[in-house]
Design a protein around this motif. Structure first.
Motif, short mmCIF file in Angstrom:
data_model
loop_
_atom_site.label_atom_id
_atom_site.label_comp_id
_atom_site.label_asym_id
_atom_site.label_seq_id
_atom_site.Cartn_x
_atom_site.Cartn_y
_atom_site.Cartn_z
N PHE C 303 -82.66 15.79 97.86
CA PHE C 303 -83.93 16.27 98.42
C PHE C 303 -84.96 16.56 97.34
O PHE C 303 -85.91 17.31 97.55
N PRO C 307 -90.21 16.19 101.46
CA PRO C 307 -90.26 15.37 102.68
C PRO C 307 -91.36 14.31 102.62
O PRO C 307 -92.23 14.26 103.49
N ALA C 372 -85.20 7.90 103.17
CA ALA C 372 -85.15 8.93 102.13
C ALA C 372 -84.81 8.25 100.81
O ALA C 372 -84.46 7.07 100.79
N VAL C 382 -89.56 13.42 112.95
CA VAL C 382 -89.80 13.77 111.54
C VAL C 382 -91.26 14.24 111.43
O VAL C 382 -92.13 13.52 110.96
N VAL C 384 -93.34 15.96 109.70
CA VAL C 384 -93.83 16.62 108.48
C VAL C 384 -95.35 16.78 108.52
O VAL C 384 -95.89 17.87 108.26
N PHE C 434 -87.60 20.13 103.11
CA PHE C 434 -86.59 19.69 104.06
C PHE C 434 -85.21 19.74 103.45
O PHE C 434 -85.06 19.88 102.24
N PHE C 601 -86.99 20.24 108.94
CA PHE C 601 -88.26 20.30 108.21
C PHE C 601 -89.00 21.59 108.54
O PHE C 601 -88.96 22.07 109.68
#
Lengths: 155, 279, 738
Positions: C303, C307, C372, C382, C384, C434, C601
């Protein structure tokens, strides 16, 4: 160093009842005496240095940290713990507002919030924050605690 | 460990004479931490909370004489108007729970450089009244602190009271900590103005082995202040005052902050306190 | 009590009255107290241990060293490398060397002080750069030599945070007189404790029974063993119940901490703001023992970019052994450290591009189907960009929270009278983060639930039994809500967790509502099926039946028969294991894999006031938006969002375990500062329920995202207020002034 001598006797009033603890080590705090001698485990042992407020009790009517009172100092005095405090409105409000998560700080907060509302029946946010600054909560982020105190004040 | 519990002051002094190593306990905010966290084991502990005399205050020849057992909460409520600087400092002590128990007498007894009561007592030129079976001494606070957690008391002495004049003018106290409540001072500063005598008093906390006075800063600003026309001091004079306060400190780097930051913060607090006192 | 309702906690009434029993509140007849002898050195060879004087002291019943450990002498969550009691070497300050049991805790402490350990002091490894590599995770995603128009670099340092649950490590071990032991304990995972303890004690698992005692918070601190083995060893040795309850200073060496780290980043973007590449090296100090370091570094690496869509990534995540305090799990689990870095980089990039920092983030925000940096296509919602838009759209606070009397409380410095407004500047900052929900990298993630339906006092009752740790987050209530929803029964009792039922996995990785909730759902559905089969066989209805309000109803909702009547004396019980979809190992060379089960998220906006002359900070407000998929208990979800943000605030501006030469210098609540009620501002929340198609009820794990981006948003706001490039947390006053 000499052996640990357990020779202090403490006669005190806890939640309105006369209580006696015998064979107490002189270094025991009131918190330890309440918990381990009298079985009143509601006052919590989170830091034992007055930094978290989890052991808040009334000692002769004053809000104190039980961990900072030497057991012998409570002799002849009157102690009210979370188990004995008449704080129904505060307790219900804490439940309803979602101010309880792990709950380890809760008994101390209940006693401290009760003490605040005795002094200031309708506190502002600022008064709540200053009065509860010595009660650390690690779970909630405090918003629900402030809401609970307002809720209790409204009753 | 022995537990001593005198019920009168005379009894306490007898016990202290017989047990000079005993650790007096009042509000417990220092002694209990030592006990609970196993930092030390005193040979005996003497509880002073039964002694009524210690919880009283009154006047003595124009001075306030305040028993060593008067709590911070009572200082704020009962003496806040006459000792605003000490009351401000008291308000920054711990939490309500701590202020309900903790006492200036205990603060003096521990003599920590971080004790919040010390800077305003230094600024006000207070005295500590200590008793023993041999008699009574009044020690100026400015001579009381002799080293880190060390003071001018003798083994058989106990603190009975402190004496301080009602504020002769504006007083301020400011304390830096890394959170917004319940914090031990990274450093602190107290200021008192005595317009009638054109005197300035200072106190520095947590920035040296003992609480300190900024003597040169006091002397400098006494001369700079225009006491009659009350004109605000120049920026340069304020700046110099701050520098001299910072220079009087003897800070170290520790977990609460760096020496350099302490000096910096003291200069800022000194300027601000002067501004607040003057206007 | 249904899914989606803000139900009140059944454990709250006893908690507010002080009658709830935590692990430190336990006692038993004839109980002894344990105390621990700890190393005063971060690194030393143990030449000898002499416990003879301690053993001879009054009130002392046993003194045990490594020689008294009958089974495995080492343990660990991922790698068994940590001694139950040190032998040959001590590798960190405070490591347990011997344990004592005595009648009174003071006798135990004094005896512990008389255990003579002869140490040959060795030089400690205290810089992560000098440490032995424990795991190196590599991500090689896309073009490894990508170039970009605009490049920003930074190096960031993260301090060591403590979980600081208020309940100390504590428990009571009671020998059963037949060689076995019952341990009452506050832990995040009963079964992994049981498995490790059985090995240590040299006993079959059925002889080591664990029962959950009340837990005073956890946050990762209760994943590893602390006093569990010591209490059991002493109890078995003495034949007496033994209680151990750590003091706060002991707690600081009794559990692992959040890894401190140094993170070096390089971001490259096109002139229009499109991210081209990220190169990063993340170095975490794992301390003396492995704990969960190998999983934490995987998270930190996976990560590392936040994100955002990053087509080309070169990430090296390295965790090392040292002689510093061991580090492991804490809320956020690797995704906290990297968030400070990637969000600082995004702000830097925005400045370099002359773009609005939120717009830059929105432009690069991950969307459904994007890959990702591990190559995994992210499915499900998702949101974001949406989360960022929402936190931005909250109205900004105007002045200070308080006005007039008492206003100074809300200025930086709070009660300490440091400013009346002088030097105070306001700043606003944003961050998004995230992380994975549940276990990753092929770990067998599952939970077990037993659901039992029977008639109690003439009414149907459901009992739910799992081993899920109720650490304060509310998983017990979630189980009741799930069973209540699935079974249409109003009286649902959740039994205390213990090892008489199968494993629930840990209360960590924000996974319990998903996994144990899923297991309770599956078991409840199985019970429901049997009840309906029974009803159908007796009623021969013309339409499909279901259970509603303690009755069997037909398709039209008409009651056919009460459950109580239908069941009579019958007890219907089903046990189910629930497993989410499988995850896979990271490729050791490229880190490319479908390694994660679910992603969660959140975004934060912080408003701060900074006294720019004194370097003091007051966080004025936090605003957050988070997609929780489905809020099983909205009140509990709000509690997670607010409480998690408070822990993020702590790391941003005050919480740090200060370690010098391997020694913790502030192991107490006097100098390890937790946010008080005067430090934590009001939190505005926007909770989205977008529904994950893969999960029970569409829910997402909730607990950790609030702790990830809250702190970075605060630091961004401090940068905005001060104009200073802050590259270290917690932010200290000297960092803002000197």
């Amino acid at each position: 160093m000499s052996a640990v001598v357990l020779d202090v006797r403490i006669e005190t009033t806890i939640n309105g009842e006369p209580r006696v603890a015998e064979d107490v080590w002189p270094g025991e705090s009131l918190l330890y005496v309440l918990r381990e001698r009298f079985g009143l485990y509601g006052s919590k042992n989170a830091c034992e240095q007055g930094e978290c407020g989890s052991c808040s009790v009334y000692l002769d009517g004053a809000l104190v940290c039980a961990c900072l009172v030497l057991g012998g100092q409570a002799g002849g005095r009157s102690v009210t713990t979370v188990e004995g405090v008449d704080a129904d409105a505060v307790q219900k409000a804490f439940v309803e507002a979602g101010a309880v998560q792990c709950g380890f700080c809760t008994p101390g907060l209940v006693v401290a919030a009760h003490e605040l509302l005795q002094r200031v029946p309708h506190p502002t946010d600022g008064e709540i924050r200053e009065a509860l600054a010595g009660n650390v909560c690690r779970c909630t982020g405090y918003g629900t605690i402030i809401a609970a105190v307002h809720m209790a004040a409204g009753r | 460990m022995e537990f001593l519990q005198p019920s009168t002051w005379a009894e306490a002094l007898d016990m202290k004479a017989a047990h000079p190593e005993t650790t007096p306990i009042a509000g417990g905010t220092d002694v209990m931490v030592e006990l609970n966290l196993d930092h030390g084991r005193p040979a005996s502990i003497m509880d002073l909370t039964r002694i009524k005399d210690l919880t009283e205050w009154g006047t003595d020849d124009g001075l306030l004489r305040i028993g060593a057992g008067v709590t911070y909460t009572r200082l704020i409520e009962e003496l806040g108007d006459r000792l605003p600087g000490l009351a401000m400092a008291s308000r920054t002590v711990g939490s309500p729970q701590i202020r309900n128990r903790g006492t200036v007498g205990g603060n003096l007894g521990t003599s920590s450089p971080a004790g919040d009561a010390h800077p305003p007592l230094l600024a006000a030129d207070a005295q500590v009244e200590v008793h023993s079976k041999a008699g009574v001494r009044r020690i100026p606070v400015r001579e009381f602190f002799t080293g880190p957690k060390k003071n001018a008391m003798l083994k058989d002495e106990l603190i009975a009271a402190f004496l301080v004049a009602p504020a002769p003018g504006p007083q301020q106290f400011s304390k830096v900590g890394t959170r917004n409540a319940m914090v031990i001072a990274v450093c602190s500063f107290a200021l008192e103005l005595d317009p009638a005598h054109r005197r300035v008093g200072t106190g520095i906390g947590s920035a040296g082995p003992t609480p300190l006075r900024a003597v040169q800063a006091e002397e400098f600003i006494q001369g700079e202040l225009e006491w009659e026309n009350r004109r605000p001091p120049s920026d340069a004079a304020m700046g110099r005052f701050g520098e001299l306060v910072a220079a009087a400190a003897k800070p170290i780097d520790d977990v609460r902050g760096s020496a350099a930051y302490r000096r910096h913060a003291l200069a800022v607090m000194a300027r601000r306190c002067l501004q607040w006192c003057w206007t | 009590m249904k899914v989606g309702e803000s139900v009140r906690r059944p454990d709250a009434p006893p908690k507010v009255r002080g009658t709830f029993v935590y692990s430190s509140d336990l006692r038993a007849e004839g109980m002894l107290w344990g105390a621990t002898v700890r190393s005063p050195h971060p690194h030393a060879r143990i030449r000898s241990i002499d416990a003879s004087e301690a053993r001879a002291m009054p009130g002392v019943h046993a003194v045990l060293t490594h020689e008294d450990v009958p089974g495995k002498k080492v343990y660990g969550l991922e790698i068994a490398d940590q001694p139950v009691l040190a032998f040959e070497f001590v590798r960190y300050w405070g490591e347990a060397v011997a344990v004592v049991a005595a009648d009174h805790p003071e006798q135990a402490r004094r005896a512990a002080g008389k255990v003579r350990v002869d140490y040959e002091v060795l030089p400690p490894v205290t810089r992560a750069e000098d440490g032995k590599v424990l795991r190196h995770v590599k991500i090689r995603h896309g073009d490894q030599s990508a170039r970009a128009d605009v490049v920003v670099k930074g190096e960031y340092e993260i301090g060591m945070q403590d979980q600081a649950p208020l309940g100390p490590e504590s428990g009571l071990a009671i020998p059963d007189g037949e060689g076995g032991v019952d341990l009452h304990i506050a832990t995040q995972w009963l079964h992994v404790d049981q498995q490790q303890l059985a090995g240590i004690l040299g006993l079959p698992k059925e002889k080591v029974r664990l029962t959950m005692a009340g837990i005073g918070g956890a946050f990762g601190a209760r994943e590893d063993l602390s006093m569990q083995a010591h209490a059991c060893l002493l109890a078995l040795k003495t034949g007496r119940p033994v209680k151990i309850s750590y003091s706060r200073p002991e707690s600081f060496v009794g559990h692992v901490h959040r890894h401190p780290g140094t993170l070096s980043y390089e971001h490259g973007a096109n002139r229009d703001g499109t991210l081209v590449y990220v190169r990063a090296r993340i170095l975490l100090d794992g301390g003396a023992y492995a704990s969960s370091s190998t999983a934490v570094i995987a998270n930190a690496t996976c990560f590392a970019c936040g994100p955002y869509r990053v087509p080309n990534a070169t990430i090296d995540g390295i965790v090392v052994y040292s002689n510093n305090p061991p580090c492991g799990a804490m809320r956020g689990f690797g995704s906290v450290q990297n968030c400070y870095a990637h969000e600082a980089q995004m702000d830097k990039l925005a400045t370099a591009l002359g773009m609005d920092p939120v717009e830059l983030r929105i432009k690069n925000a991950l969307e459904t189907g994007d890959r990702a940096i591990t190559g995994q296509a992210i499915d499900g919602p998702v949101p974001v960009a949406e989360l960022l838009r929402r936190v931005r759209s909250f109205p900004l606070p105007l002045g200070e929270e308080g006005e007039g009397e008492g206003r100074e409380l809300f200025l930086p410095g709070g009660v300490s009278n440091t400013t009346h407004g002088e030097g105070v500047k306001r700043g606003v900052g944003y961050a998004a983060g995230f992380k994975n929900i549940g276990y990753s990298e092929g770990f067998d993630d599952y939970s077990t639930a037993r659901v039992r339906l029977f008639v109690h006092h003439g009414k149907p009752r459901v009992e739910v039994h799992t081993a899920a740790a109720e650490v304060g987050q509310g998983v017990a209530l979630v189980q009741a809500q799930v069973a209540g929803s699935e079974l249409g029964v109003t009286d649902v009792v959740v039994l205390n967790a213990d090892t008489r039922v199968g494993s629930a996995g840990s209360s960590s990785a924000s996974r319990q509502t998903y996994i144990t909730g899923g297991a309770v759902k599956a078991a409840s559905e199985a019970v429901c099926r049997r009840v309906l089969d029974l009803a159908e066989s007796e009623l021969h209805p013309g339409s499909e039946l279901r259970i509603e309000n303690d009755s069997i109803v037909d398709a039209g909702g008409k009651p056919m028969v009460s459950l109580a009547t239908l069941l009579g004396d019958a007890v219907i019980e089903e046990t189910r294991e629930f497993r989410p979809r499988k995850t896979h190992h990271l490729d050791p060379d490229t880190g490319q894999s479908d390694a994660h089960m679910q992603f969660a998220f959140a975004a934060h906006r912080a408003v701060v006031d900074v006294d720019t002359e004194l370097g003091l900070v007051k966080v004025v407000e936090l605003a957050t938006a988070q997609d929780v998929g489905k809020a099983i208990n909205p009140l509990a979800v709000q509690g997670q969002l607010e409480g998690g943000a408070a822990q993020g605030l702590g790391l941003a501006v005050m919480e740090e375990i200060q370690v010098k030469d391997g020694v913790i210098k502030n192991a107490s609540f006097t100098d390890y500062l937790l946010p008080t009620i005067l430090d934590m501002p009001p939190v505005k929340m926007d909770i989205l329920e977008l529904g994950d198609p893969n999960s029970p009820y569409g829910l997402k794990g909730v607990g950790e995202p609030p702790t990830i981006s809250s702190g970075p948003a605060i630091v961004a706001a401090i940068r905005a207020a001060t104009g200073r490039a802050i590259d270290r947390v917690p932010v200290r006053p000297q960092d803002l002034t000197l």
